[in-house]
Design an enzyme around this catalytic site. Structure first.
Site: not given
Ligand code: G6Q
Length: 543
Positions: A268-269, A354, A212, A505, A206, A385
């Site tokens: 994001g989620r 989250e 990462e 972070k 996003k 199990h």
């Molecule tokens: C989700 C969070 C988080 C995000 C990641 C990736 O709700 O905000 O998990 O999706 O940190 O972020 P980017 O899509 O910006 O790389």
């Protein structure tokens, strides 16, 4: 005391809990023969049996009264209207617009967001068809065979979960990999046996700034250039981006013509059904993807329009609140009886934890009640199990969702009957247990009776669907999304921000140069962190 605790609705539930909490599911079922057919709700192809919960018929009325008292329906309506209900980030929360049909319109800040959503979906469909048909060629003229999604968190967990869940509908001659971790092993393994000439990377981010993802994307870029003779023109054929940050995408060298956008009002989620789902569409095709969106949308409509008492996400959310606040249950388990759903609990962990792992209210006051439960789970029957022992006989109360299907996607002999018999057997065993009397009647040795006794009265909900289809998956995910919303509304927290991931972070950014510098860096940490850094540097031959 907080407004929630002081409310009449909450206090009534506290005394109701005191009056009924001691009741056993054995008695509740014995006294009320139609409980198992009445305490159920059904919508969007999902049958939700909540009769094996520690509630009486009165409980749902009191919980829905709490929801009304907390103005949950008003807050829901505000979300659907595009109001800025994510207050700490001052943003609208409009994932429901991602699955509105083309015929709808939703104007937010002067823009018809549904029209924009469908423009992107159309471009995604066009691109997916090109890749799937082989029309899209890599630098050397070969079609794409491997698709690697690079993303993390919300830009990874949804795509992985959906790919795994819908694998039966996917093109088996295309291979999909998901690289999320900055641990180089993730990239290494995803590309170990890949041919750069046939590999397409989707950089899903996003913000297009995530450490990462950017690290993996740069590694991928170099891998493509190394494998294809170093010609920069290869990037346009082997990379596409999913992002809201066109500048960042262009800066990386990806043609913004190959960028699929989304919007700041998609968290994001909550983004697996936006362009972040491009890998899903490539796997299952645009038509199946549209079916998944229909499933989401059907649950959205149900959530918006159905009365609270028969509203699946509302019931699910309120039951979660019931155990969290009135039984002090700290965790909530989800057991899908489908191997295809093996990443579903991991996906739900982000969605639920989250979103609702917060300890201040919307106006910043510290809460004096429990919020988000710890969600966890694994597919059944495997878990049986392993850790189910604790669920059956441990000291913790663990409400659990069992998810099952009437039909297998890959029918083999009587596997499905055996699988589903375990769904029913487990929920029965958890509810009713096994008494001392029953054990004695079976002639069990007295010394073993305490060990073999199951107290029962362990709450479960059972969600049954006909079969796992893209549409069912959409409805199932939306059920949990709106359950999370319902819980957040009761707790008066911001379910749509995630400040808790920021501190780590920032600290990592400070430590990176301290690990990498040639000269010994001045270290201004606590003694533990300083020593860990020092030892790591030493192990890597740095002073
Ligand atoms: C989700 C969070 C988080 C995000 C990641 C990736 O709700 O905000 O998990 O999706 O940190 O972020 P980017 O899509 O910006 O790389």
């Amino acid at each position: 005391m907080s407004e929630l605790r002081e409310s009449e609705a909450f206090k009534t539930l506290e005394s109701h809990r005191a009056d009924t909490g001691g009741l056993h599911l054995r008695d509740l079922f014995a006294e009320d023969p139609s409980r198992g057919t009445d305490l159920v709700a059904e919508a969007c192809g999902l049958y939700f049996d909540y009769s094996k919960n520690r509630i009486t018929r009165e409980t749902i009325g009191l919980l829905t009264a709490l929801a009304r008292d907390r103005r949950m329906p008003e807050r829901r309506d505000a979300m659907f209207r595009g109001e800025h209900i994510n207050v700490s980030e001052d943003r609208a929360v409009l994932h429901v617009a991602l699955r509105m049909p083309r015929s709808r319109s939703l104007v937010v800040d002067g823009v018809d967001v549904v029209r924009e959503v469908h423009e992107v979906l159309d471009r995604m469909a066009d691109f997916s068809e090109k890749v799937r048909s082989g029309e899209w060629k890599g630098q050397t003229g070969k079609p794409i065979r491997r698709i690697v999604n690079i993303g993390i968190g919300g830009s990874d967990l949804g795509p992985v979960m959906a790919y795994e869940a819908l694998k039966d509908y996917s093109r088996r001659d295309l291979e999909f990999r998901f690289v999320s971790n900055v641990d180089g092993t993730d990239f290494y393994e995803a590309t170990l046996d890949a041919d750069p000439a046939e590999t397409l990377f989707i950089v899903s981010s996003k913000t297009f700034t995530t450490l990462e993802t950017m690290t993996n994307a740069h590694t991928a870029r170099q891998w493509v250039l190394d494998g294809l003779g170093g010609d920069e023109s290869a990037i346009a054929k082997h990379f596409v981006a999913v992002s809201t940050n066109a500048e960042g995408v262009a800066g990386f060298g990806i043609d913004t013509g190959n960028m699929f956008g989304f919007w700041e009002w998609v968290g994001g989620r909550y983004s697996m059904d936006s362009a972040i789902g491009l890998s899903t569409m490539l796997a299952i095709g645009p038509d199946r993807f549209a079916e998944m969106l229909d499933g989401f949308h059907a649950m959205d409509e149900h959530f918006l329009e159905t009365n609270l008492e028969t509203n699946l996400p509302v019931l699910h959310g309120l039951l979660t609140v019931w155990y969290r606040n009135f039984f002090e249950a700290e965790t909530h388990a989800v057991f899908p009886y489908s191997e295809y759903l093996h990443r579903f609990p991991a996906y739900l962990q982000q969605l639920t934890m989250e979103s609702n792992g917060k300890s201040v209210t919307l106006d910043g006051a510290r809460v004096d009640y429990g919020t988000g439960a710890i969600f966890w789970g694994e597919p059944g029957t495997n878990g049986q199990h392993s850790f189910y022992q604790l669920v059956h006989q441990g000291t913790e109360l663990i409400p659990a969702d069992f998810i099952g299907f009437n039909h297998a996607l890959n029918p083999l002999g009587n596997h499905q009957d055996l699988l589903v018999s375990n769904v029913f057997a487990q929920t029965e065993a958890l509810a009713f247990g096994k008494t001392v009397e029953q054990l004695r009647a079976e002639g069990v040795d007295e010394r073993l009776i305490p060990h073999k006794t199951f107290l029962g009265n362990r709450p479960t909900s059972t969600i049954m669907a006909d079969r796992l289809t893209p549409k069912t998956l959409g409805s199932l995910v939306a059920l949990y999304e709106h359950s999370v919303f319902t819980q957040g509304a009761i707790w008066n927290i911001d379910s749509f921000d995630q400040w808790g991931v920021e501190l780590g972070k920032a600290l990592a950014q400070a430590i990176i140069p301290e690990l990498e510098s040639e000269e010994p860096p001045p270290l201004d940490h606590d003694s533990s962190t300083t020593e860990l850094i020092r030892r790591y540097r030493e192990a890597n031959g740095r002073k």
